[in-house]
Design a protein around this motif. Structure first.
Motif, short mmCIF file in Angstrom:
data_model
loop_
_atom_site.label_atom_id
_atom_site.label_comp_id
_atom_site.label_asym_id
_atom_site.label_seq_id
_atom_site.Cartn_x
_atom_site.Cartn_y
_atom_site.Cartn_z
N MET A 1 56.16 101.84 -59.65
CA MET A 1 55.86 103.06 -59.08
C MET A 1 54.87 103.68 -59.76
N ALA A 2 54.19 102.84 -60.15
CA ALA A 2 53.09 103.35 -60.62
C ALA A 2 51.84 102.74 -59.97
N LEU A 3 52.58 103.84 -58.99
CA LEU A 3 51.89 103.15 -58.71
C LEU A 3 51.28 103.64 -59.57
N ALA A 250 54.53 97.58 -52.30
CA ALA A 250 55.87 97.90 -52.89
C ALA A 250 55.73 99.34 -53.52
N LEU A 251 54.54 100.07 -53.87
CA LEU A 251 54.16 101.25 -54.36
C LEU A 251 54.55 102.43 -53.22
N ALA A 252 54.14 101.99 -51.91
CA ALA A 252 54.18 102.47 -50.78
C ALA A 252 55.76 103.02 -50.36
N ALA A 320 57.37 90.37 -58.37
CA ALA A 320 57.98 91.48 -57.93
C ALA A 320 58.32 90.97 -56.18
N GLY A 321 57.82 90.39 -55.55
CA GLY A 321 58.17 90.00 -54.18
C GLY A 321 59.30 89.25 -54.40
N CYS A 322 59.68 88.35 -55.34
CA CYS A 322 61.13 87.55 -55.38
C CYS A 322 62.03 88.46 -55.48
N ALA A 323 61.92 89.64 -56.54
CA ALA A 323 63.12 90.44 -56.66
C ALA A 323 63.33 91.49 -55.47
#
Length: 445
Positions: A1-3, A250-252, A320-323
């Motif tokens: 998120m951090a983005l 992911a952040l978006a 992160a993509g796998c999760a």
């Protein structure tokens, strides 16, 4: 998120000027202000997502309309980052960040006057214009205060400000939204942005490592800039943009849809949602402050940038993509929340590292412009992901199925982007081909 870590190769340049002795205390004061800048930046980004359910209920918005409002933030985001990047060598960082923060305050005002779809969109578009260059230009400002071999920790702290912004803002803004209405959160952010701008104008100054402006010590003319086409077509630059693209997707989703997903699909109360989002941000912060010093240590031991910062950012996006692909189909509540944390928290690692690898193949005088280009292309998912997700939810047989499809799409994008970064980032090779050398200056940090 951090983005938007590095060690000895956080930036490269042709032989340049003698550097004035650094003011260590001033450097860390500027760092603290820039970290706070990023905290406010991500609080501004988060407020719409945190207020999504009450706004949608009050205004009767569909998922698609809400997704359009969320995506509108990125309508001019990338273009703004690109344009401001090219002016970064002509305008001081002090002035640029001051104007950005003032615009953040102004952007919160339309919805306070009239709560409607047009004013929500107008405020988000203006906020996107003002925040598009924020990460890259604040990183550029930070690099003016630290030599290349000392930029790892400051870079991580700058990006860590994004995690802190969400970590702190989620419970505070949720409290304001729940107890005083969602408009109160917008009003509070306007005041905070204005206060930061005023303090920055008094304390923020450009640092001594300003290679783009400083004269050569020997009186010779500075080297001619390299063609941007050559810089942008290196594998390192392409891989850096790819990792940023995967992380930004992911952040978006995290900013636009994660709060709504936690409330409507997992049944969490508003404060529980805030706690979950803060936990994701805390994971991002821990990873940022752990991985960046580790990357510096690896480089100090002679590990190439290809593996220490290049492969690391690609692997982070792939994990992160796998999760992301797994958690919609996981039954256990705790396991699902852990996977959500990995999916949305791990990508934060890629943000400072993609700036680091990009900086290694760019002359210092052109760094601001290239950072603007990298930010412009790497953050394009913000324009696409929220809007597409809203339509997938509306078009599916159920909201649960729509969310699952959207997260699978995100996973595919992230895995492709992460694998590409691992495959093509080669900072040492590309810097050698461009005729750049590592910058070495004394430091007392």
């Amino acid at each position: 998120m951090a983005l938007p870590s590095s060690a000895a190769s956080a930036g490269l340049s042709a032989p340049g000027p003698a550097v004035r002795p650094p003011d260590r205390r001033r450097a860390w004061l500027v760092t603290a202000m820039i970290v706070t800048f990023m905290v406010v930046n991500f609080a501004d980004k988060s407020v719409l997502g945190l207020a999504a359910v009450p706004i949608m209920d009050e205004l009767g918005l569909s998922n698609g309309t809400y997704g359009l409002i969320s995506s509108s933030f990125y309508l001019l985001f990338s273009l703004s980052g690109l344009v401001v990047g090219f002016f970064s060598s002509r305008v001081s960082s002090r002035t640029m960040l001051f104007v950005m923060a003032l615009l953040w305050a102004v952007a919160q005002l339309p919805v306070l006057a009239v709560a409607a779809v047009p004013t929500l969109i107008a405020g988000r578009v203006l906020l996107g214009v003002a925040e598009g260059p924020a990460a890259s230009m604040s990183m550029h400002a930070l690099y003016k205060w630290f030599p290349p071999e000392r930029r790892g920790l400051p870079s991580a702290l700058q990006i860590g400000g994004a995690a802190i912004g969400t970590l702190v803002s989620a419970p505070v803004l949720t409290w304001l939204i729940t107890d005083f209405g969602w408009r109160s959160a917008y009003a509070a952010l306007a005041v905070v942005s204005l206060l930061w701008a005023l303090v920055w104008w008094r304390t923020g100054h450009d640092g001594p490592y300003e290679e783009a402006r400083a004269p050569r010590a020997d009186g010779a003319r500075p080297p001619k800039p390299l063609p941007y086409r050559r810089l942008l077509l290196t594998g390192t630059m392409a891989g850096s943009v790819a990792s940023a693209f995967g992380a930004a997707w992911a952040l978006a989703l995290a900013h636009a849809w994660l709060p709504a997903y936690l409330r409507t699909q997992l049944g969490l109360a508003p404060q529980a949602v805030a706690t979950a989002i803060s936990a994701v941000s805390a994971l991002s912060l821990v990873l940022l402050l752990t991985v960046s010093p580790l990357m510096d240590a690896l480089k100090a031991r002679g590990v190439s940038s290809r593996w220490s910062s290049g492969a690391a950012q690609g692997v982070a996006v792939c994990v992160a993509g796998c999760a992301m692909a797994a958690f919609p189909f996981t039954e256990g509540g705790v396991v699902r929340l852990v996977l959500i944390g990995v999916a949305f928290g791990t990508v934060a690692v890629a943000i400072p590292l993609h700036y680091v690898t990009a900086a290694e193949v760019v002359p210092a005088a052109q760094r601001g412009a290239v950072f603007g280009i990298v930010a412009a292309t790497g953050t394009l998912p913000g324009l696409i992901a929220p809007f597409v997700t809203g339509h997938l939810i509306d078009a599916a047989d159920s909201a649960s199925a729509g969310y699952a499809t959207a997260f699978l799409v995100a996973a595919a994008v992230m895995l492709t982007a992460g694998a590409s970064a691992v495959a093509v980032i080669r900072p040492e090779r590309d810097a050698r081909r461009l005729g750049l050398r590592t910058e070495r200056v004394p430091s007392s940090y």
